[in-house]
Design an enzyme around this catalytic site. Structure first.
Site, PDB file in Angstrom:
ATOM      1  N   HIS A 170       0.853  -1.186   0.000  1.00  0.00           N
ATOM      2  CA  HIS A 170       0.000   0.000   0.000  1.00  0.00           C
ATOM      3  C   HIS A 170       0.894   1.243   0.000  1.00  0.00           C
ATOM      4  CE1 HIS A 170      -2.602   3.109   1.757  1.00  0.00           C
ATOM      5  NE2 HIS A 170      -3.581   2.441   1.185  1.00  0.00           N
ATOM      6  N   ARG A 172       1.208   3.683   1.774  1.00  0.00           N
ATOM      7  CA  ARG A 172       1.737   4.144   3.073  1.00  0.00           C
ATOM      8  C   ARG A 172       2.967   3.357   3.496  1.00  0.00           C
ATOM      9  NH1 ARG A 172      -2.635   5.363   7.620  1.00  0.00           N
ATOM     10  NH2 ARG A 172      -0.698   5.164   8.797  1.00  0.00           N
ATOM     11  N   LYS A 173       3.257   2.278   2.798  1.00  0.00           N
ATOM     12  CA  LYS A 173       4.446   1.488   3.146  1.00  0.00           C
ATOM     13  C   LYS A 173       5.612   1.955   2.266  1.00  0.00           C
ATOM     14  CE  LYS A 173       0.957  -0.677   5.017  1.00  0.00           C
ATOM     15  NZ  LYS A 173       0.478  -0.614   6.347  1.00  0.00           N
ATOM     16  N   LEU A 174       6.819   1.469   2.557  1.00  0.00           N
ATOM     17  CA  LEU A 174       7.984   1.968   1.810  1.00  0.00           C
ATOM     18  C   LEU A 174       7.953   1.554   0.346  1.00  0.00           C
ATOM     19  CD1 LEU A 174      11.118   1.832   4.074  1.00  0.00           C
ATOM     20  CD2 LEU A 174       9.218   3.422   3.975  1.00  0.00           C
TER      21      LEU A 174
END
Ligand SMILES: *Cc1c(COP(=O)(O)O)cnc(C)c1O
Length: 372
Positions: A170, A172-174
């Site tokens: 997603h 929001r992840k790295l």
């Protein structure tokens, strides 16, 4: 957080589209291999999200109605929800106030004869001490929720290496593919079953039937599965992102080190740090306000927002959400303290030193008692 996307990702998507193969195909297979290799596991099975990866992980471990799964409340709500998808009961365990993760002690406190799986979350990219947790679990399997943890390490190996671990892509992840997830494992039989289950229980994948051009291969549906596939368009982005990941982690760790330097002069806050046994990717750079800081966390967020600084409340606690109202649980004091007294500071690849200095200055001012 800002997604770290560029022209290379756009070009990779265009290539996938031009190839005509847009559903799960050769790019997904390539991404699975590359990601599994990067995270130290033999097999990777790409799926539509970490939520579906967690569901499949619990499913192949045999979790069903009547079972309990130990899970931190201090996590994104998907960790607990995946347990409910199996008809089982999430049993919330408290976390360590320094790492934000389950510990052997908090897990041991809630194990029962009905515990089927323990889900250890590497919260915000900070590794949980999974060896200690496994030791407390005996024969009970541990599923790792590594949604946030790509690029983090545990005892000098990648987080999740060799374990059954679920990952998120997603934004929001790295590492992002828009939406997407992966489940990694060293167990070939488990990987084969996971591959089937994400594709309706089919005995032969659509990609394999296509590759066998000239021969008619008729698939069978061996068990009731799901449609949890990733697309080749997503995998094309993931392949580019994976190449960038080490540099991105290095940069985030440098930015975090600078925050630590600046925050050392601010009394009353404790910032997230590497644990003794591993390294975080600093996906979430959170700070915890000491109990004697005379301000409310939400007022600090308001002060930061007024200065144009986009901070966020700490990681959520699932047991405090309406979806879990009335759900029984043990006392969760560290979870409640962390969720109510921590905030996440901006940390992304475009952050400048001047930004960091200003953010810490505004934070320091916001911690002073209000003068009327
Ligand atoms: C983001 C996240 C998830 C869910 O990931 P999706 O890919 O959005 O389904 C699950 N667990 C944790 C700890 C997360 O941070």
């Amino acid at each position: 957080m800002r997604p770290f996307l560029g022209e290379e990702e756009a070009e990779a998507v265009a290539e996938a589209v031009r190839s005509g193969w847009v559903a799960q195909g050769p790019r997904v297979a390539e991404f699975e291999q590359a990601f599994a290799a990067h995270t130290g596991s033999a097999h990777g099975v790409a799926v539509s999200s970490c939520t579906t990866a967690l569901h499949l992980g619990l499913y192949v471990l045999g979790v069903g109605p009547g079972d309990e799964v130990v899970v931190p409340s201090f996590s994104f709500i998907a960790s607990a929800n995946a347990v409910r998808y199996c008809g089982a009961t999430p049993v919330f365990a408290d976390v360590d106030v320094v790492t934000g993760n389950l510990t052997a002690e908090t897990v041991a406190a809630v194990l029962s004869t009905r515990t089927k799986v323990v889900m250890a979350v590497h919260q915000g990219g900070l590794p949980a001490d999974v060896d200690a947790i496994r030791a407390a679990c005996g024969d009970i399997p541990v599923l790792e929720d590594a949604a946030c943890a790509a690029g983090a390490t545990y005892r000098d190996r990648p987080v999740g290496a060799g374990a059954l671990a679920a990952w998120s892509f997603h934004p929001r992840k790295l590492l992002t593919t828009g939406e997407g997830g992966m489940i990694t494992t060293d167990d070939a039989d488990l990987a084969a079953r996971l591959r089937r289950l994400r594709e309706h229980g089919m005995s032969v994948s659509a990609a394999d039937r296509h590759a066998a051009a000239g021969k008619a291969i008729v698939e069978q549906y061996l068990e009731t599965g799901f449609n949890y596939r990733m697309t080749d368009i997503q995998a094309a982005i993931g392949l580019v992102q994976l190449r960038k990941l080490p540099a991105l982690v290095e940069q985030r760790r440098a930015l975090a080190a600078r925050y630590h330097e600046l925050l050392a002069k601010v009394p009353g806050v404790r910032a997230v740090r590497d644990p003794a046994y591993g390294t975080t990717n600093f996906q979430a750079f959170w700070v915890l306000l000491d109990d004697d800081v005379p301000v409310e966390r939400n007022d600090v967020l308001t002060r930061l927002a007024a200065e144009g600084i986009s901070a966020r409340r700490g990681i959520m606690a699932s047991h405090l959400e309406p979806a879990y109202a009335g759900h029984p649980h043990v006392a969760l004091p560290s979870t409640e303290r962390l969720t109510n007294r921590s905030l996440i500071l901006p940390l992304h690849h475009e952050l400048t030193d001047a930004d960091q200095v200003r953010i810490v200055d505004v934070l320091a001012a916001a911690l002073e008692p209000a003068t009327v």
